[in-house]
Write a protein that holds these residues in place. Structure first.
Motif, mmCIF file in Angstrom:
data_model
loop_
_atom_site.group_PDB
_atom_site.id
_atom_site.type_symbol
_atom_site.label_atom_id
_atom_site.label_comp_id
_atom_site.label_asym_id
_atom_site.label_seq_id
_atom_site.Cartn_x
_atom_site.Cartn_y
_atom_site.Cartn_z
ATOM 1 N N LEU A 363 -1.772 -8.693 0.412
ATOM 2 C CA LEU A 363 -1.408 -7.505 -0.349
ATOM 3 C C LEU A 363 -2.625 -6.607 -0.520
ATOM 4 N N SER A 364 -2.364 -5.330 -0.639
ATOM 5 C CA SER A 364 -3.463 -4.383 -0.849
ATOM 6 C C SER A 364 -2.986 -3.269 -1.760
ATOM 7 N N VAL A 365 -3.939 -2.617 -2.440
ATOM 8 C CA VAL A 365 -3.620 -1.500 -3.332
ATOM 9 C C VAL A 365 -3.519 -0.227 -2.495
ATOM 10 N N ASN A 366 -2.343 0.364 -2.540
ATOM 11 C CA ASN A 366 -2.124 1.583 -1.768
ATOM 12 C C ASN A 366 -2.643 2.819 -2.515
ATOM 13 N N SER A 367 -2.379 2.853 -3.848
ATOM 14 C CA SER A 367 -2.816 4.006 -4.633
ATOM 15 C C SER A 367 -2.850 3.639 -6.102
ATOM 16 N N ILE A 368 -3.511 4.501 -6.912
ATOM 17 C CA ILE A 368 -3.521 4.355 -8.356
ATOM 18 C C ILE A 368 -3.103 5.692 -8.978
ATOM 19 N N ASP A 369 -2.473 5.631 -10.142
ATOM 20 C CA ASP A 369 -1.930 6.867 -10.725
ATOM 21 C C ASP A 369 -3.004 7.747 -11.358
ATOM 22 N N SER A 370 -4.193 7.187 -11.585
ATOM 23 C CA SER A 370 -5.288 7.981 -12.144
ATOM 24 C C SER A 370 -6.617 7.416 -11.650
ATOM 25 N N ALA A 398 8.251 -5.429 -9.737
ATOM 26 C CA ALA A 398 8.083 -4.126 -10.368
ATOM 27 C C ALA A 398 8.825 -3.066 -9.568
ATOM 28 N N GLU A 399 9.304 -2.043 -10.261
ATOM 29 C CA GLU A 399 10.049 -0.972 -9.606
ATOM 30 C C GLU A 399 9.113 -0.155 -8.711
ATOM 31 N N ASN A 400 9.569 0.088 -7.489
ATOM 32 C CA ASN A 400 8.807 0.866 -6.504
ATOM 33 C C ASN A 400 7.416 0.288 -6.238
ATOM 34 N N ASN A 401 7.292 -1.040 -6.458
ATOM 35 C CA ASN A 401 6.012 -1.739 -6.217
ATOM 36 C C ASN A 401 4.867 -1.176 -7.052
ATOM 37 N N GLN A 402 5.221 -0.579 -8.190
ATOM 38 C CA GLN A 402 4.182 -0.075 -9.088
ATOM 39 C C GLN A 402 3.939 -1.102 -10.202
ATOM 40 N N TYR A 420 -2.103 2.519 -17.130
ATOM 41 C CA TYR A 420 -2.398 2.886 -15.768
ATOM 42 C C TYR A 420 -1.649 1.936 -14.820
ATOM 43 N N THR A 421 -1.234 2.479 -13.683
ATOM 44 C CA THR A 421 -0.503 1.683 -12.701
ATOM 45 C C THR A 421 -1.078 1.851 -11.320
ATOM 46 N N ALA A 422 -0.761 0.829 -10.501
ATOM 47 C CA ALA A 422 -1.194 0.850 -9.093
ATOM 48 C C ALA A 422 0.002 0.504 -8.209
ATOM 49 N N THR A 423 0.050 1.116 -7.039
ATOM 50 C CA THR A 423 1.094 0.807 -6.059
ATOM 51 C C THR A 423 0.547 -0.218 -5.073
ATOM 52 N N ILE A 424 1.255 -1.356 -4.974
ATOM 53 C CA ILE A 424 0.796 -2.469 -4.135
ATOM 54 C C ILE A 424 1.647 -2.543 -2.880
ATOM 55 N N GLU A 425 0.991 -2.649 -1.742
ATOM 56 C CA GLU A 425 1.714 -2.854 -0.476
ATOM 57 C C GLU A 425 1.620 -4.320 -0.093
#
Length: 425
Positions: A363-370, A398-402, A420-425
Motif C-alpha cells: 500500500l502507498s499514500v496517494n494524497s493527503i487533504d492538507s 474507509a469510504e473512497n479509501n480515505q 486530516y485524511t490520506a488517500t491510500i492505494e
C-alpha cells in the motif's frame, strides 16, 4: 278278549325325540335360521336416522380472497350436530370422514356482521345416505379488510407513590411499540395504546417497581373483539400484557462536569479552562449508584484552538442521571490560554506510516487533504515536522479509501488541532 300287546309295545313320541332325531333336527335348524334371516333383513334394510357430532374447523379465508375481505370470529372451530337418514346398515357405517362440510360465503359482498350458512353433503362414493339437518345451521362473523398499525405504548401511573426525596425515573417497557391488526373499521378507531400501573397498597416507594400490565387501546368507539396485538419482532404470538419497570430515583443536585479526551500529558492545568451555561442540575439518581456529578459529555483536544470555543450538549439522556429541572441542553465554553499559539507545520505524504495492512499487500499514500498541520503549543516552542509522527490504520474499511491520519506530537505540552485524511492505494 282283544290283544293289547301291540299297544303296550308302542312308545310315546315326544318333542325331545324330535330334537335328538338327526333328520328332524336339520329341518328345524333350517326353519329357525330362515326366520332369523328374514327378520334381520327386514330390520337392517329399513330406513333409519343417525346423529353425528363433530367439531369442524372454520376456514373461509381462501374463499374471501377474491373479494378482498377477511372473516373475523372469536373461535376457530364449531361443534356441529348432523342428522343423517338412510338404510340402517348404511348409516351405521358413516363417519365424520364421509361428510363434506363447507361454509357458504357466496352472499358476502360488504363489510360488517353477517350470517354464513353451513353446508354438509355426502362425499362418500360407496355409502348412500341423506343429510337431513345440521345444527347450528350457520355461523356469525364479521367481514372487513384487514389492516395493521404501529402504536407507541404510553404508561399511566400515580406519581405520588414514592417516598419524600424520591421521584420516579423513566419507565422501561418490555415493548415500547406494538403492532395492532384486525378489521380496518375497528383499527381506524384506535387513537393510542397504553398500560396502566396498579400499585395496590404500596406507597412511599424507594426501590424500582415492576409489574405486568394489560395493554389497553383508546379511541372513540373502540371494539377489541377481533383485534390482535403483537410485537414488532414476533408478529405470530399475540400480546396481552407488557412488563413495566419504573425506577425510583433519589433527588440530588449535581455539579456539571465533562470529560477531556487526548489531553497532553505535560499540559499545565491553567492552560485550558471550562465553564458551563448551567453549573448544577437538579436530578434523580439511583440511590445505589455512585454518582456525584452530571457528566454532560466529551470534549476532544483536537477541536480546541487558541481562544474560546463553545460546545452544546444534550442532557435529556445522561447515563444514570435524570434531569428534573427541565434543562434540555448545557453549553460548555472552553478557553485555551493566550500563552499558546498555532504553529503551522508542513507534512509530506511519504512520512505517513501505514499500519494494519494484510500480509503481502503493498500500500502507498496517494494524497493527503492538507500539506499543512496546525499544532497548538506554547508560543516559544519550536515545532517542526520532526516533532510529528503520522500514521494511517487501514485495518478498517474507509469510504473512497480515505483514512484518518493519526498525528502525535513529541512535545508533551502540545496537540494537533483539526482532522486530516490520506488517500491510500
Amino acid at each position: 278278549m282283544a290283544d293289547n300287546s301291540n299297544k303296550k309295545d308302542k312308545k310315546k313320541f315326544s318333542f325331545s325325540d324330535l330334537i335328538y332325531n338327526d333328520k328332524y333336527l336339520i329341518v328345524l335348524s333350517i326353519f329357525l335360521a330362515l326366520i332369523v334371516w328374514i327378520g334381520s333383513s327386514l330390520s337392517v334394510g329399513a330406513d333409519d336416522t343417525k346423529t353425528i357430532k363433530i367439531t369442524a374447523p372454520i376456514e373461509l379465508s381462501g374463499k374471501l380472497s377474491g373479494i378482498g375481505m377477511q372473516y373475523y370470529a372469536l373461535q376457530n372451530s364449531i361443534d356441529l350436530s348432523i342428522t343423517l337418514s338412510g338404510q340402517k346398515y348404511v348409516i351405521g357405517q358413516v363417519t365424520a370422514d364421509d361428510l363434506n362440510i363447507t361454509f357458504d360465503t357466496s352472499a358476502v359482498n360488504r363489510t360488517g356482521n353477517q350470517s354464513i350458512p353451513i353446508r354438509v353433503t355426502n362425499k362418500s362414493k360407496r355409502l348412500d345416505y341423506t343429510v337431513e339437518s345440521v345444527y347450528p345451521s350457520s355461523i356469525e362473523g364479521y367481514f372487513d379488510v384487514n389492516t395493521t398499525k404501529t402504536f407507541d405504548v404510553g404508561l399511566k401511573y400515580d406519581t405520588d407513590k414514592v417516598a419524600d426525596g424520591y421521584v420516579f425515573g423513566t419507565p422501561v417497557l418490555s415493548e415500547d411499540k406494538i403492532i395492532v391488526s384486525g378489521p380496518k373499521t375497528y383499527v381506524d378507531k384506535i387513537d393510542n395504546a397504553y398500560c396502566e400501573v396498579d400499585f395496590g397498597d404500596k406507597t412511599k416507594l424507594t426501590e424500582p417497581f415492576t409489574q405486568d400490565c394489560d395493554i389497553k387501546l383508546d379511541g372513540d368507539g373502540v371494539e377489541t373483539s377481533y383485534i390482535t396485538i403483537t410485537s414488532r419482532t414476533d408478529t405470530n404470538t399475540p400480546l396481552t400484557s407488557l412488563s413495566v419497570t419504573i425506577p425510583v430515583l433519589e433527588t440530588v443536585t449535581l455539579p456539571v462536569t465533562s470529560t477531556f479526551e487526548d489531553r497532553p500529558t505535560g499540559l499545565d492545568r491553567n492552560v485550558v479552562s471550562v465553564s458551563y451555561s448551567k453549573s448544577q442540575l437538579y436530578s434523580g439518581v439511583l440511590s445505589t449508584a455512585d454518582i456525584s456529578n452530571a457528566n454532560i459529555g466529551t470534549i476532544y483536544f483536537g477541536d480546541l484552538t487558541v481562544g474560546s470555543q463553545e460546545f452544546e450538549f444534550d442532557v435529556t439522556n445522561l447515563n444514570g442521571v435524570s434531569v428534573l429541572d427541565g434543562t434540555k441542553k448545557v453549553t460548555a465554553k472552553v478557553t485555551v490560554s493566550n500563552s499558546y499559539s498555532e504553529h503551522k507545520v508542513r507534512i509530506n505524504k511519504d512520512d505517513i506510516i501505514i499500519e494494519g495492512a494484510q500480509q503481502g499487500k503493498k500500500l502507498s499514500v496517494n494524497s493527503i487533504d492538507s500539506k499543512t498541520v496546525t499544532v497548538i503549543a506554547p508560543k516559544n516552542a519550536n515545532i517542526n515536522s520532526s516533532n510529528l509522527t503520522l500514521k494511517c490504520d487501514v485495518s478498517k474499511k474507509a469510504e473512497n479509501n480515505q483514512y484518518p491520519i493519526e498525528i502525535t506530537v513529541s512535545n508533551s505540552k502540545a496537540w494537533v488541532y483539526g482532522k486530516y485524511t490520506a488517500t491510500i492505494e
